[in-house]
Design a protein around this motif. Structure first.
Motif, PDB file in Angstrom:
ATOM      1  N   TYR A 178       0.831  -1.201   0.000  1.00 16.94           N
ATOM      2  CA  TYR A 178       0.000   0.000   0.000  1.00 16.94           C
ATOM      3  C   TYR A 178       0.870   1.257   0.000  1.00 16.94           C
ATOM      4  O   TYR A 178       1.961   1.280   0.562  1.00 16.94           O
ATOM      5  CB  TYR A 178      -0.918   0.013   1.220  1.00 16.94           C
ATOM      6  CG  TYR A 178      -1.937  -1.103   1.229  1.00 16.94           C
ATOM      7  CD1 TYR A 178      -3.100  -1.012   0.467  1.00 16.94           C
ATOM      8  CD2 TYR A 178      -1.745  -2.239   2.001  1.00 16.94           C
ATOM      9  CE1 TYR A 178      -4.041  -2.031   0.477  1.00 16.94           C
ATOM     10  CE2 TYR A 178      -2.683  -3.259   2.024  1.00 16.94           C
ATOM     11  CZ  TYR A 178      -3.817  -3.156   1.251  1.00 16.94           C
ATOM     12  OH  TYR A 178      -4.753  -4.165   1.270  1.00 16.94           O
ATOM     13  N   SER A 179       0.361   2.316  -0.608  1.00 18.26           N
ATOM     14  CA  SER A 179       1.117   3.552  -0.716  1.00 18.26           C
ATOM     15  C   SER A 179       0.160   4.721  -0.909  1.00 18.26           C
ATOM     16  O   SER A 179      -0.950   4.560  -1.424  1.00 18.26           O
ATOM     17  CB  SER A 179       2.084   3.477  -1.903  1.00 18.26           C
ATOM     18  OG  SER A 179       2.650   4.737  -2.181  1.00 18.26           O
ATOM     19  N   ARG A 180       0.604   5.913  -0.512  1.00 17.96           N
ATOM     20  CA  ARG A 180      -0.180   7.121  -0.763  1.00 17.96           C
ATOM     21  C   ARG A 180       0.018   7.648  -2.179  1.00 17.96           C
ATOM     22  O   ARG A 180      -0.669   8.583  -2.586  1.00 17.96           O
ATOM     23  CB  ARG A 180       0.225   8.227   0.227  1.00 17.96           C
ATOM     24  CG  ARG A 180      -0.084   7.933   1.679  1.00 17.96           C
ATOM     25  CD  ARG A 180       0.125   9.177   2.523  1.00 17.96           C
ATOM     26  NE  ARG A 180      -0.077   8.910   3.941  1.00 17.96           N
ATOM     27  CZ  ARG A 180      -0.250   9.851   4.865  1.00 17.96           C
ATOM     28  NH1 ARG A 180      -0.232  11.123   4.508  1.00 17.96           N
ATOM     29  NH2 ARG A 180      -0.425   9.541   6.142  1.00 17.96           N
ATOM     30  N   MET A 181       0.947   7.082  -2.918  1.00 17.46           N
ATOM     31  CA  MET A 181       1.268   7.564  -4.253  1.00 17.46           C
ATOM     32  C   MET A 181       0.318   6.950  -5.287  1.00 17.46           C
ATOM     33  O   MET A 181      -0.341   5.936  -5.017  1.00 17.46           O
ATOM     34  CB  MET A 181       2.709   7.208  -4.602  1.00 17.46           C
ATOM     35  CG  MET A 181       3.731   7.769  -3.638  1.00 17.46           C
ATOM     36  SD  MET A 181       3.685   9.571  -3.555  1.00 17.46           S
ATOM     37  CE  MET A 181       4.287   9.968  -5.201  1.00 17.46           C
ATOM     38  N   PRO A 182       0.213   7.554  -6.492  1.00 22.97           N
ATOM     39  CA  PRO A 182      -0.572   6.933  -7.559  1.00 22.97           C
ATOM     40  C   PRO A 182      -0.110   5.507  -7.823  1.00 22.97           C
ATOM     41  O   PRO A 182       1.061   5.170  -7.640  1.00 22.97           O
ATOM     42  CB  PRO A 182      -0.304   7.842  -8.771  1.00 22.97           C
ATOM     43  CG  PRO A 182       0.012   9.179  -8.179  1.00 22.97           C
ATOM     44  CD  PRO A 182       0.757   8.876  -6.902  1.00 22.97           C
ATOM     45  N   VAL A 183      -1.022   4.660  -8.261  1.00 18.55           N
ATOM     46  CA  VAL A 183      -0.744   3.231  -8.418  1.00 18.55           C
ATOM     47  C   VAL A 183       0.033   2.988  -9.709  1.00 18.55           C
ATOM     48  O   VAL A 183      -0.453   3.267 -10.807  1.00 18.55           O
ATOM     49  CB  VAL A 183      -2.064   2.425  -8.437  1.00 18.55           C
ATOM     50  CG1 VAL A 183      -1.780   0.954  -8.712  1.00 18.55           C
ATOM     51  CG2 VAL A 183      -2.797   2.600  -7.107  1.00 18.55           C
ATOM     52  N   HIS A 184       1.244   2.461  -9.574  1.00 20.45           N
ATOM     53  CA  HIS A 184       2.066   2.100 -10.723  1.00 20.45           C
ATOM     54  C   HIS A 184       2.078   0.589 -10.957  1.00 20.45           C
ATOM     55  O   HIS A 184       2.395   0.144 -12.056  1.00 20.45           O
ATOM     56  CB  HIS A 184       3.504   2.584 -10.516  1.00 20.45           C
ATOM     57  CG  HIS A 184       3.658   4.070 -10.608  1.00 20.45           C
ATOM     58  ND1 HIS A 184       4.016   4.713 -11.771  1.00 20.45           N
ATOM     59  CD2 HIS A 184       3.483   5.044  -9.680  1.00 20.45           C
ATOM     60  CE1 HIS A 184       4.065   6.011 -11.564  1.00 20.45           C
ATOM     61  NE2 HIS A 184       3.756   6.254 -10.301  1.00 20.45           N
ATOM     62  N   ASP A 185       1.757  -0.180  -9.944  1.00 19.43           N
ATOM     63  CA  ASP A 185       1.780  -1.640 -10.026  1.00 19.43           C
ATOM     64  C   ASP A 185       0.388  -2.137 -10.406  1.00 19.43           C
ATOM     65  O   ASP A 185      -0.589  -1.896  -9.699  1.00 19.43           O
ATOM     66  CB  ASP A 185       2.201  -2.211  -8.666  1.00 19.43           C
ATOM     67  CG  ASP A 185       2.284  -3.731  -8.671  1.00 19.43           C
ATOM     68  OD1 ASP A 185       1.987  -4.349  -9.720  1.00 19.43           O
ATOM     69  OD2 ASP A 185       2.621  -4.304  -7.623  1.00 19.43           O
ATOM     70  N   ASN A 186       0.305  -2.852 -11.519  1.00 20.76           N
ATOM     71  CA  ASN A 186      -1.011  -3.297 -11.990  1.00 20.76           C
ATOM     72  C   ASN A 186      -1.704  -4.202 -10.988  1.00 20.76           C
ATOM     73  O   ASN A 186      -2.939  -4.234 -10.919  1.00 20.76           O
ATOM     74  CB  ASN A 186      -0.851  -4.033 -13.323  1.00 20.76           C
ATOM     75  CG  ASN A 186      -2.200  -4.336 -13.959  1.00 20.76           C
ATOM     76  OD1 ASN A 186      -3.063  -3.475 -14.024  1.00 20.76           O
ATOM     77  ND2 ASN A 186      -2.377  -5.569 -14.423  1.00 20.76           N
ATOM     78  N   SER A 187      -0.930  -4.937 -10.181  1.00 24.62           N
ATOM     79  CA  SER A 187      -1.554  -5.825  -9.198  1.00 24.62           C
ATOM     80  C   SER A 187      -2.258  -5.052  -8.086  1.00 24.62           C
ATOM     81  O   SER A 187      -3.046  -5.621  -7.333  1.00 24.62           O
ATOM     82  CB  SER A 187      -0.504  -6.759  -8.589  1.00 24.62           C
ATOM     83  OG  SER A 187       0.438  -6.029  -7.813  1.00 24.62           O
ATOM     84  N   MET A 188      -1.974  -3.746  -7.963  1.00 29.13           N
ATOM     85  CA  MET A 188      -2.617  -2.917  -6.945  1.00 29.13           C
ATOM     86  C   MET A 188      -3.704  -2.033  -7.525  1.00 29.13           C
ATOM     87  O   MET A 188      -4.249  -1.173  -6.834  1.00 29.13           O
ATOM     88  CB  MET A 188      -1.569  -2.049  -6.238  1.00 29.13           C
ATOM     89  CG  MET A 188      -0.680  -2.808  -5.279  1.00 29.13           C
ATOM     90  SD  MET A 188      -1.620  -3.571  -3.923  1.00 29.13           S
ATOM     91  CE  MET A 188      -2.218  -2.133  -3.051  1.00 29.13           C
ATOM     92  N   PHE A 189      -4.033  -2.241  -8.793  1.00 26.70           N
ATOM     93  CA  PHE A 189      -5.109  -1.461  -9.415  1.00 26.70           C
ATOM     94  C   PHE A 189      -6.414  -2.233  -9.289  1.00 26.70           C
ATOM     95  O   PHE A 189      -6.537  -3.351  -9.793  1.00 26.70           O
ATOM     96  CB  PHE A 189      -4.797  -1.192 -10.890  1.00 26.70           C
ATOM     97  CG  PHE A 189      -5.825  -0.327 -11.568  1.00 26.70           C
ATOM     98  CD1 PHE A 189      -5.755   1.052 -11.474  1.00 26.70           C
ATOM     99  CD2 PHE A 189      -6.871  -0.897 -12.271  1.00 26.70           C
ATOM    100  CE1 PHE A 189      -6.704   1.859 -12.084  1.00 26.70           C
ATOM    101  CE2 PHE A 189      -7.830  -0.105 -12.891  1.00 26.70           C
ATOM    102  CZ  PHE A 189      -7.741   1.271 -12.796  1.00 26.70           C
ATOM    103  N   PHE A 190      -7.391  -1.638  -8.623  1.00 22.49           N
ATOM    104  CA  PHE A 190      -8.673  -2.302  -8.377  1.00 22.49           C
ATOM    105  C   PHE A 190      -9.819  -1.415  -8.864  1.00 22.49           C
ATOM    106  O   PHE A 190      -9.714  -0.192  -8.908  1.00 22.49           O
ATOM    107  CB  PHE A 190      -8.850  -2.584  -6.879  1.00 22.49           C
ATOM    108  CG  PHE A 190      -7.918  -3.638  -6.351  1.00 22.49           C
ATOM    109  CD1 PHE A 190      -8.299  -4.975  -6.316  1.00 22.49           C
ATOM    110  CD2 PHE A 190      -6.650  -3.299  -5.904  1.00 22.49           C
ATOM    111  CE1 PHE A 190      -7.439  -5.944  -5.841  1.00 22.49           C
ATOM    112  CE2 PHE A 190      -5.779  -4.267  -5.426  1.00 22.49           C
ATOM    113  CZ  PHE A 190      -6.184  -5.593  -5.395  1.00 22.49           C
ATOM    114  N   GLY A 191     -10.920  -2.065  -9.184  1.00 22.44           N
ATOM    115  CA  GLY A 191     -12.128  -1.332  -9.538  1.00 22.44           C
ATOM    116  C   GLY A 191     -12.058  -0.704 -10.916  1.00 22.44           C
ATOM    117  O   GLY A 191     -11.246  -1.071 -11.768  1.00 22.44           O
TER     118      GLY A 191
END
Length: 417
Positions: A44-57
């Motif tokens: 988890y991070s406060r930054m924009p999501v760069h890792d596709n595995s952390m992209f949801f919805g």
């Protein structure tokens, strides 16, 4: 050990160790070590999501964008409040969304423009497109844009360069992803950029529509400001750009997507006690940014405790970590409630805390707010509540009732009222 490392360094040829100092790790690196010790890095991070595995919805939004592009819509505006995930969606489109021969995306971040008020923005866009796509040998062969050519009719030069890029790639469509376009509109409203820029930008959008689409992020606050501005300035060139094409409004996560973001990334390393996921969602609402920030601290908390089960008390400990007066995580919410709206928000937070303690439900009524703010005109209260509801800060679960969508923000406001 440090001594063994120092001794090994002394034995290197042509090297001499003059001194060895032991330094304490900063807190961020200590947290990373705790996370590694627990068996997994903190995803988890406060930054924009760069890792596709952390992209949801965002399934519905992606489907709508795909449909528009298949129909060759030239201009798509991506609007939404701050920290709702606009940049993360753009990065996902850039990386993973389309098949290689369907479309090619180039990402252009206007935040990275150096002094845009003085720059040739059309050239800078062309250069950013080349930089983002130059890993393809066909684009390398095309070469970077020539700055001198952009000194005359820059919008037409960019249009031609984008056409050359699309032809080299042999794709059906070139998609330019532009982040933080609001930076340009803000400079325009401040008198630092001429309105002629927007007439040229409109010409670019219309002239390249056969082979190129633009997906552009604009802050909702900027859009609302321009919508009110155009009432008294109907011929404003900036508005004539913003009204082109189609608009997608990005909202906070649905309950299902919020649950997936809370549960899924650490599913193999931690679990939640009954009601724990619901507790996290109630505190953070559907805000992907707040969920990421909260879960980042929660994973660290469990690592410190040496446990893999998130209990109610663990979640409460993390919630308290966000209660510091200087906590910056709520800045984007405060920005949506400037001036007197901040005062109303604070009073509403106190009413919700009182109602939660007395009745077990953190809601307030129209009557209770009027009683708490007797010197505020009813029309002012109604208009402010409508704005805060539209901003997803104070949604209305029933007629004449409101609640905070993010309980964490409610508690912080009440605590520092």
């Amino acid at each position: 050990t440090v001594d063994e490392v120092a001794d090994a360094l002394r034995r290197l040829p042509n090297r001499e160790v003059m001194a060895v100092r032991q330094l304490a790790l900063p807190p961020s690196e200590q947290e990373a070590l705790h996370a590694d010790a627990a068996g997994a890095a903190n995803p988890y991070s406060r930054m924009p999501v760069h890792d596709n595995s952390m992209f949801f919805g965002r399934a519905a939004e992606l489907e709508r964008i795909s449909e528009w592009l298949h129909n060759s819509v030239p201009c798509i505006w991506l609007r939404g409040q701050k920290r709702v995930g606009k940049t993360s969606l753009m990065l996902h489109l850039r990386r993973d969304f389309w098949e290689p021969h369907d479309a090619v995306c180039a990402y252009v971040d206007f935040q990275r423009l150096n002094n845009p008020a003085q720059a040739n923005i059309f050239y800078e866009v062309a250069l950013a497109v080349y930089t983002d796509l130059q890993r393809d040998p066909r684009i390398t062969a095309l070469g970077a844009p020539d700055r001198t050519l952009f000194e005359s009719i820059p919008s037409l030069r960019l249009q031609g360069y984008l056409r050359d890029v699309q032809q080299r790639l042999g794709t059906r469509r070139l998609v330019i992803l532009i982040d933080e376009f609001s930076r340009i509109t803000d400079l325009y409203l401040g008198g630092h950029i001429s309105g002629d820029f927007f007439w040229q930008w409109r010409s670019l959008l219309q002239g390249s529509e056969r082979y190129c689409s633009f997906i552009t992020v604009v802050q909702q606050k900027t859009f609302e400001h321009m919508r009110h501005h155009v009432v008294t300035h109907p011929d404003d060139p900036c508005w004539h750009v913003l009204e082109l094409g189609d608009t997608l409004y990005l909202k906070p996560f649905s309950p299902e997507d919020a649950r997936r973001l809370v549960e899924w990334p650490m599913r193999n390393f931690m679990d939640y006690a009954p009601g724990g996921v619901e507790q996290v969602i109630a505190l953070t609402g559907g805000s992907p940014f707040l969920i990421q920030a909260f879960c980042n601290k929660l994973v660290t908390q469990l690592s410190r405790e040496g446990t893999r089960s998130a209990e109610a008390q663990d979640i409460e400990v993390v919630a308290e970590e966000f209660m510091q007066p200087s906590e910056s995580i709520f800045a984007h919410l405060l920005d949506q409630a400037p001036g007197f709206a901040d005062h109303i928000c604070t009073r509403a937070a106190l009413l919700c805390e009182e109602a939660a303690t007395t009745f077990g439900a953190a809601v307030f009524s129209w009557e209770s707010l009027c009683a708490a703010l007797p010197d505020v005109a009813a029309d002012t209260l109604r208009n402010t509540l409508a704005r805060l509801s539209d901003a997803d800060i104070l949604p209305s679960p029933a007629e004449g009732q409101w609640r905070f969508n993010r309980r964490l923000f409610q508690r912080w406001l009440a605590l520092h009222s």
